[in-house]
Each structure stands twice: as structure tokens, then as C-alpha cells.
Scaffold this motif. Sequence first.
Motif, PDB file in Angstrom:
ATOM      1  N   LEU A 130      -1.449   6.871   5.930  1.00 32.77           N
ATOM      2  CA  LEU A 130      -1.935   7.970   7.053  1.00 32.77           C
ATOM      3  C   LEU A 130      -2.253   7.917   8.016  1.00 32.77           C
ATOM      4  CD1 LEU A 130      -5.474   9.430   4.181  1.00 32.77           C
ATOM      5  CD2 LEU A 130      -3.456  11.022   5.328  1.00 32.77           C
ATOM      6  N   ARG A 131      -2.492   6.574   8.574  1.00 32.62           N
ATOM      7  CA  ARG A 131      -2.905   6.113   9.777  1.00 32.62           C
ATOM      8  C   ARG A 131      -1.354   6.067  10.629  1.00 32.62           C
ATOM      9  NH1 ARG A 131      -5.503   2.024   8.567  1.00 32.62           N
ATOM     10  NH2 ARG A 131      -3.987   0.748   8.052  1.00 32.62           N
ATOM     11  N   ARG A 132      -0.306   5.951   9.953  1.00 28.20           N
ATOM     12  CA  ARG A 132       0.749   5.943  10.839  1.00 28.20           C
ATOM     13  C   ARG A 132       1.112   7.765  11.386  1.00 28.20           C
ATOM     14  NH1 ARG A 132       2.652   2.508   6.799  1.00 28.20           N
ATOM     15  NH2 ARG A 132       3.162   3.539   5.896  1.00 28.20           N
ATOM     16  N   ALA A 149       8.736  12.416   8.964  1.00 21.03           N
ATOM     17  CA  ALA A 149       7.634  10.876   8.462  1.00 21.03           C
ATOM     18  C   ALA A 149       6.800  11.566   7.756  1.00 21.03           C
ATOM     19  CB  ALA A 149       7.192  10.895   9.328  1.00 21.03           C
ATOM     20  N   VAL A 150       6.079  12.567   7.742  1.00 26.11           N
ATOM     21  CA  VAL A 150       5.188  13.084   6.929  1.00 26.11           C
ATOM     22  C   VAL A 150       5.795  13.191   5.085  1.00 26.11           C
ATOM     23  CG1 VAL A 150       3.757  14.656   5.236  1.00 26.11           C
ATOM     24  CG2 VAL A 150       3.500  14.064   8.200  1.00 26.11           C
ATOM     25  N   THR A 151       7.075  13.538   5.253  1.00 31.15           N
ATOM     26  CA  THR A 151       7.850  14.311   3.545  1.00 31.15           C
ATOM     27  C   THR A 151       8.270  12.827   3.459  1.00 31.15           C
ATOM     28  OG1 THR A 151       8.341  15.426   4.627  1.00 31.15           O
ATOM     29  CG2 THR A 151       9.683  14.561   2.762  1.00 31.15           C
ATOM     30  N   GLU A 152       8.411  11.639   3.843  1.00 27.81           N
ATOM     31  CA  GLU A 152       8.726  10.310   3.574  1.00 27.81           C
ATOM     32  C   GLU A 152       8.088   9.853   2.877  1.00 27.81           C
ATOM     33  OE1 GLU A 152      11.085   7.939   5.325  1.00 27.81           O
ATOM     34  OE2 GLU A 152      10.450   6.125   4.501  1.00 27.81           O
ATOM     35  N   GLU A 153       6.441   9.601   3.470  1.00 28.64           N
ATOM     36  CA  GLU A 153       4.934   8.886   3.467  1.00 28.64           C
ATOM     37  C   GLU A 153       4.709  10.131   1.766  1.00 28.64           C
ATOM     38  OE1 GLU A 153       4.489   6.415   4.651  1.00 28.64           O
ATOM     39  OE2 GLU A 153       4.246   6.224   7.258  1.00 28.64           O
ATOM     40  N   VAL A 154       4.321  11.110   1.701  1.00 24.27           N
ATOM     41  CA  VAL A 154       3.808  11.788   0.621  1.00 24.27           C
ATOM     42  C   VAL A 154       5.328  11.009  -0.387  1.00 24.27           C
ATOM     43  CG1 VAL A 154       4.245  13.684  -0.569  1.00 24.27           C
ATOM     44  CG2 VAL A 154       3.021  13.555   1.430  1.00 24.27           C
ATOM     45  N   GLY A 155       6.226  11.252  -0.463  1.00 29.63           N
ATOM     46  CA  GLY A 155       7.445  10.918  -1.840  1.00 29.63           C
ATOM     47  C   GLY A 155       6.463   9.858  -2.096  1.00 29.63           C
ATOM     48  N   ARG A 156       7.450   8.592  -1.063  1.00 29.60           N
ATOM     49  CA  ARG A 156       7.162   6.543  -1.216  1.00 29.60           C
ATOM     50  C   ARG A 156       5.255   6.999  -2.055  1.00 29.60           C
ATOM     51  NH1 ARG A 156      10.711   4.047   0.374  1.00 29.60           N
ATOM     52  NH2 ARG A 156      11.883   4.412   2.091  1.00 29.60           N
ATOM     53  N   ALA A 263      -4.771  12.324  -9.272  1.00 30.41           N
ATOM     54  CA  ALA A 263      -5.851  11.963  -7.755  1.00 30.41           C
ATOM     55  C   ALA A 263      -4.783  12.604  -7.000  1.00 30.41           C
ATOM     56  CB  ALA A 263      -6.697  11.016  -7.847  1.00 30.41           C
ATOM     57  N   THR A 264      -3.062  12.991  -7.583  1.00 29.26           N
ATOM     58  CA  THR A 264      -2.150  12.859  -6.394  1.00 29.26           C
ATOM     59  C   THR A 264      -2.532  13.617  -5.150  1.00 29.26           C
ATOM     60  OG1 THR A 264      -0.752  12.131  -8.285  1.00 29.26           O
ATOM     61  CG2 THR A 264       0.093  12.659  -6.014  1.00 29.26           C
ATOM     62  N   GLU A 265      -2.893  15.214  -5.852  1.00 25.38           N
ATOM     63  CA  GLU A 265      -3.120  16.486  -4.466  1.00 25.38           C
ATOM     64  C   GLU A 265      -3.978  16.244  -3.798  1.00 25.38           C
ATOM     65  OE1 GLU A 265      -2.789  16.604  -8.472  1.00 25.38           O
ATOM     66  OE2 GLU A 265      -2.356  17.995  -9.393  1.00 25.38           O
ATOM     67  N   ALA A 266      -5.441  15.338  -4.428  1.00 29.64           N
ATOM     68  CA  ALA A 266      -6.329  14.464  -3.255  1.00 29.64           C
ATOM     69  C   ALA A 266      -5.927  13.702  -2.414  1.00 29.64           C
ATOM     70  CB  ALA A 266      -7.150  14.241  -3.471  1.00 29.64           C
ATOM     71  N   GLN A 267      -4.441  13.131  -2.935  1.00 29.28           N
ATOM     72  CA  GLN A 267      -3.898  12.452  -1.930  1.00 29.28           C
ATOM     73  C   GLN A 267      -3.281  13.645  -0.533  1.00 29.28           C
ATOM     74  OE1 GLN A 267      -1.990   9.900  -4.692  1.00 29.28           O
ATOM     75  NE2 GLN A 267      -1.849   8.179  -3.223  1.00 29.28           N
ATOM     76  N   ILE A 268      -1.977  14.419  -1.281  1.00 25.23           N
ATOM     77  CA  ILE A 268      -1.329  14.508  -0.520  1.00 25.23           C
ATOM     78  C   ILE A 268      -1.865  15.724   0.365  1.00 25.23           C
ATOM     79  CG2 ILE A 268       0.269  16.679  -0.523  1.00 25.23           C
ATOM     80  CD1 ILE A 268       1.228  15.629  -3.264  1.00 25.23           C
ATOM     81  N   ALA A 269      -3.199  16.387  -0.185  1.00 23.06           N
ATOM     82  CA  ALA A 269      -3.944  16.914   1.011  1.00 23.06           C
ATOM     83  C   ALA A 269      -4.268  15.952   2.236  1.00 23.06           C
ATOM     84  CB  ALA A 269      -5.850  17.529   0.400  1.00 23.06           C
ATOM     85  N   GLY A 270      -4.347  15.140   1.864  1.00 21.42           N
ATOM     86  CA  GLY A 270      -4.798  13.968   3.483  1.00 21.42           C
ATOM     87  C   GLY A 270      -3.934  14.186   4.285  1.00 21.42           C
ATOM     88  N   PHE A 271      -2.443  14.502   3.842  1.00 25.37           N
ATOM     89  CA  PHE A 271      -1.566  14.358   4.775  1.00 25.37           C
ATOM     90  C   PHE A 271      -0.748  15.724   5.105  1.00 25.37           C
ATOM     91  CE2 PHE A 271      -0.766  10.775   2.358  1.00 25.37           C
ATOM     92  CZ  PHE A 271       0.299   9.866   3.690  1.00 25.37           C
ATOM     93  N   THR A 272      -1.552  17.212   4.429  1.00 21.38           N
ATOM     94  CA  THR A 272      -1.036  18.451   4.427  1.00 21.38           C
ATOM     95  C   THR A 272      -2.226  18.588   5.716  1.00 21.38           C
ATOM     96  OG1 THR A 272      -2.553  18.966   3.849  1.00 21.38           O
ATOM     97  CG2 THR A 272      -0.189  18.527   2.655  1.00 21.38           C
TER      98      THR A 272
END
Lengths: 493, 121
Positions: A130-132, A149-156, A263-272
Motif C-alpha cells: 500500500l505504501r509503495r 503497479a496496482v495490478t501486480e501488487e494485488v496479484g502478489r 479478508a481478501t476483499e477488504a485487502q483489495i479495497a485498500g488498493f482500489t
Amino acid sequence: MDRRRTSSAVARRLTGLLAAGLLVAAVTGLIKLGEPHVPTLSLLVLYLLAVLPIAIFWGTPLAVVTAVLSVWAYAYFFVSPLHSLLLADAQNAIGLGVFLVTAVVVGELAARLRRAALEAQRLSNEQSALRRVATQVAQGVAPSVLFTAVTEEVGRLCDADLARMERYEPDGTVTGVGAWSRVPAHLTVGERFDLDGLSIAREVRRRAGPIRLDSFAGASGAIAQEAQTLGIRSSIGCPITVGGRLWGVVAASKTNDVPFPAATEAQIAGFTELVATAIENAEARAELMASRARVVVTADRTRRQIERNLHDGAQQRLVSLALRLQTAQTKVPPELSVLNAELDQVHGGLTDALDELRETARGIHPAILAEGGLSPALKSLGRRSTIPIRLTLRAQLRLSERLEASAYYFVSEALTNAAKHSHASLVVVTTDITGDALRVEIRDNGQGGADFSRGTGLLGLRDRVEALGGRLNLDSPRGAGTTLTAEFPLTGS
Amino acid sequence: MGLRCFIVDDSTDFLDAARSRLESDGVTVVGVASTIDEALARLDRAEPDVVLVDVNLGSESGLDLARRIQTETNVDPAQVILISTHAAEDLIDLVESVPAAALLSKTALSGVTLRRILDDG
Ligand SMILES: Nc1ncnc2c1ncn2[C@@H]1O[C@H](COP(=O)(O)OP(=O)(O)OP(=O)(O)O)[C@@H](O)[C@H]1O
Ligand SMILES: [Mg+2]
């Protein structure tokens, strides 16, 4: 699907059981080696070496099995009667019982510790990812870079095999704007897809929220077909909402059957949310730029219009009047000298008024700029300059009206400054077309020390240049002259 | 013999004022036009000694007309004088490459000035 998932869970448990058996056998062998020297009951504790790893990697249930297995092996090999599961001594039975309980408790603790460590690791990964991304948003990187960048972070972060970001288009299709895969795969970015068949994008839009898809099996449509080709099993998709409207979707997919954690949805929400912020920023910036450009262009156009109106109206009329007055004068008999002198004065006044009007009109907008373009206008400006000036005009083609006006006012204002502040003996004005930019430079050999904060002239210049998407550079060290450079993009203005 | 003059200007008020001014100086205005096409159509038949061309012909450019006079009529560029409401020194850089004898401010218009320019050229 369900059958496949069950079968893989069974396989995992069998592996665990095998590992438990091997570990118990190994510890038994170890105790066998120590048996002649050490009282065997105290060696019972060594079976923890088998229980702990099983607890850490396979969880508590299998750890219980391992503990029972250990007790059984111990009773069989080391407690009399040997090679039998019977216990002759009650004390041995208590010892074994205590060991069993201890092993289970220690195993459970180890398993919890392991879970906590994993969770901490996951959180820390998520935070750094998230920081990156946040840093990139703050730096205002190009949207395409951010999307990738976001797509990759979410994927990893989701431990996915593939991840995509798509934007909803007004015509009901989606465009891929980011793609990532763990192993090289052919993923399309920039291509449009119809949402006629099953797709994550369609489901997210329908549900207006995050969704999970377990299978694309048997589904039709371009996206479903691509998903089948890529071997996608389970997927998760989250909406990207910008200013209250559904902008796009981020999707992560796996080619195995391990489901995404809860928790994955919540995790991705931070990025979206970060993506939404970046898009909002970019849109606001674009709007700001456009409105700045409109302000400058409208002002320039108004000035030009005023000059036109003066020219076509008052100036034209005064010119005709002056001519008619002269015509009338030719008809006045020479002996009416007083009248003639009077008419001469009127004519003189008329001419002065015209000159003043011209001066005013030229200050508002020089006619030569519209008639002949930048170079003749700058030559004309140079001719009226109060300090010596050298012109090197390499930009000879006609440019857009707004560009010519901006470049002209830029030079005009900088020349005024040089004359007013620099005490220079020479000013050099250069125009150039380099690549797809118009470059205008004004350099004087005066005292330098020009400063944006000490007036409105230089600031206004910067506004003007930036409003057209250009860059202004001021270099004015004390005692070493002043160089002002403006670069205007030729496209988009 | 009077000088034969042809005037091209998009303002009828000016055409009128210029005609009486020049005629009071003994110049004959043999024709006028308000657009490039009118001018090109009438110039050769009018057989002028001098052609006055307004730099700013509304939506058209007098500079274009001056170039076309050179290539499309029998009139010699040395007979063409550009005229403007603006001061001559404001536009001098514009007419450098235009085939014309001079650039004249409209307020300076008179039979004497025209003759002097033609004699100089
Ligand atoms: N060519 C120059 N040489 C030396 N000093 C300069 C030069 N141009 C500007 N400066 C300095 O920078 C200051 C800011 O310039 P700016 O044009 O913004 O304001 P100004 O000319 O003082 O006033 P105005 O708002 O009327 O233009 C000036 O006051 C002057 O001290
Ligand atoms: Mg200034």
C-alpha cells in the motif's frame, strides 16, 4: 470443483500423516541410541521434536495424532513388557498420559504462534505494498504506470496467479488497463471486451460490489473463453469507484483450488481506494489545466477582438474624417487664412487622436501578430525596444493563434522587465522549433537577481506558459544576467 | 496628364473619402474594388498608373492580393502601394517580402505622396 477441492485437502492431510510417521520413527531411533545410557522415561520428551513441526505445518488435529502415535511407539518399544502395547506399571501410564496432554498443549501453542507470525507477515506485506502504491499516487505517476503497479501488487498479495484491471467504457464494454501474471502469459492490455458472457467485470457491475467466481467452466463469452484458456479456477473481483461512479474493476484469479482467504476483499479495497484517489487527482488536474488554458485563451481572444473593433470602427472612421477634412481644405480659398489655420489645427488634433488610438490598440494586441505571425511581430517589438536587441528567429512557420499570442506576450513582458530592471547592454531573443515544442528564450547581460516573488509580471508569465501545457525556466544569478526560457508544446494548443 | 489610380479597400466609407481626397489633388480614380476577386477582374481593364491595396481586406489579406497582382495582371509591383489604418512603421516587418513599392498610412494619402513614391521607385 468441490470434489477436486476435497481431494487436494485429503492429499495434504496424507502428506502430514506420512511426515508424522517418519518423524516419530526418527525420534524412536534416536531414543534407541540413547537407551543403554539414559533412563528411557526421561527421553519421552524427545517426541515433542516430532509433534512440534507437525503442529506448525499441519495444525493441531494432526499434532494430536502424532502425540498418540508417539505414545504408542514409546510404549511398544521402550516400556516393559516390550513389543506390546500393554503397560505393566501404572506410573508409566501416568507418565505417558502427562506427555500426551503436554504434547497437545505445546502443539496447539506452536500452531497459534505460527498463525500469528504468518498473519503479521501478511499484514506487513500488505502495508508495504500500500505504501509503495501511495507513494506513486503522491508522485503523480502516469495512470498507466499506476494501473500496472496496482495490478501486480494485488496479484502478489492475494497469492494469485493472474490479476487484471479493467475500466468500464460508456458503450458497455471494458478496456484492460493493467495485467499481471505469476508466470509469463499472454495478457491483453488496451483491448476492449464485450461483457456479453460471464465475466468478473459484469458480475461486479451487476452486484455493485465485490464478487467471487468459482468457475468459468461451461460459460460463454470472450472473457470466459480466455479464462478457460488460462486455466483460471477461482477468481475474486472488486469495484473501483471514483467520485461515486463505478469506474473499473480489479480481479485476481488462481489456477489452483485453494480459495482466497476471507479478508481478501477488504485487502483489495485498500488498493482500489488509492487508484480512485489517483484517478480523481488526474481528472482534477486535467480540468484545472483546461480551465487555466481557457482563461488565458479567452483573455487573449478578447484583447484581439477589442483591437479589431477599434481598427474597424473608430480608427477607420477617424482616417476617413481626416481625409475628408483635407479634401475640404483644398476647396477653401487661400485668402481665408484664419479659417485655413483653424482647419490645420483640427487636422493636427485628428492625427494626434489617431496616433494615440493606434498606440492603445497596439498595446492591447498588435495587429501585425494576426496579419503576419510571430516573427514579424517580434521584429516590430524589437524595433521599438529601448535597449539594444538581437533577434534570432528560427520559428518561421505560422502557429496557432493562442500560441503566437502567448509567445509574443512572453517576449513583450520579458523585454519590459529587461528594460526596467536589468541595466543590460544587450538582450538576445531566440525562437526555435525543437521536436514538437516552440522554444522562446530571452537572455540579457544585466545584473540578474530576477525573482518570481517580487512582482506579478514573472508570475503571470509562468501562468501563461503552464496554462498551455508548457514550461517556464528562469535563470537569473546575481551579477550574471537573466535568461528566461519558455517551451510551449505544439500539439494540443 | 492626371495620375490614374485604382483603390482596393473593404470600407466603402474609406473608398469614398479617398476618392474625393485624391481627385481634389488632380488624381483620377479609374476604379475601386472591395475584394480580391473584384480587384483582379477589374484591374487590367482600368489600366491604372498606381494601385492602392489595403493590407487588411476584412477576411482577406491585401498582401495576398499584392502577390496575385504580380502574377495574374499586367500591373507592375512598382505600381502597387500598400495602405493601412495602422502606422506604417508598425507593419513594415510584415511587408518585407511582398511585391509592392511602399507601405503608406492611410492618413498620409495625397496626390503629392503618390507621385513621390512612384518617382522614387
Ligand atoms: N531581466 C531582469 N533583470 C534583473 N532583474 C529582474 C529582471 N526581470 C525581473 N527582475 C526582478 O524580478 C522582480 C519581479 O519581476 P516582475 O516582472 O514579476 O515584477 P515587476 O517587473 O517588478 O512588476 P510588474 O508586476 O509590473 O511586472 C522585479 O521586481 C525585478 O527586481
Ligand atoms: Mg515585470
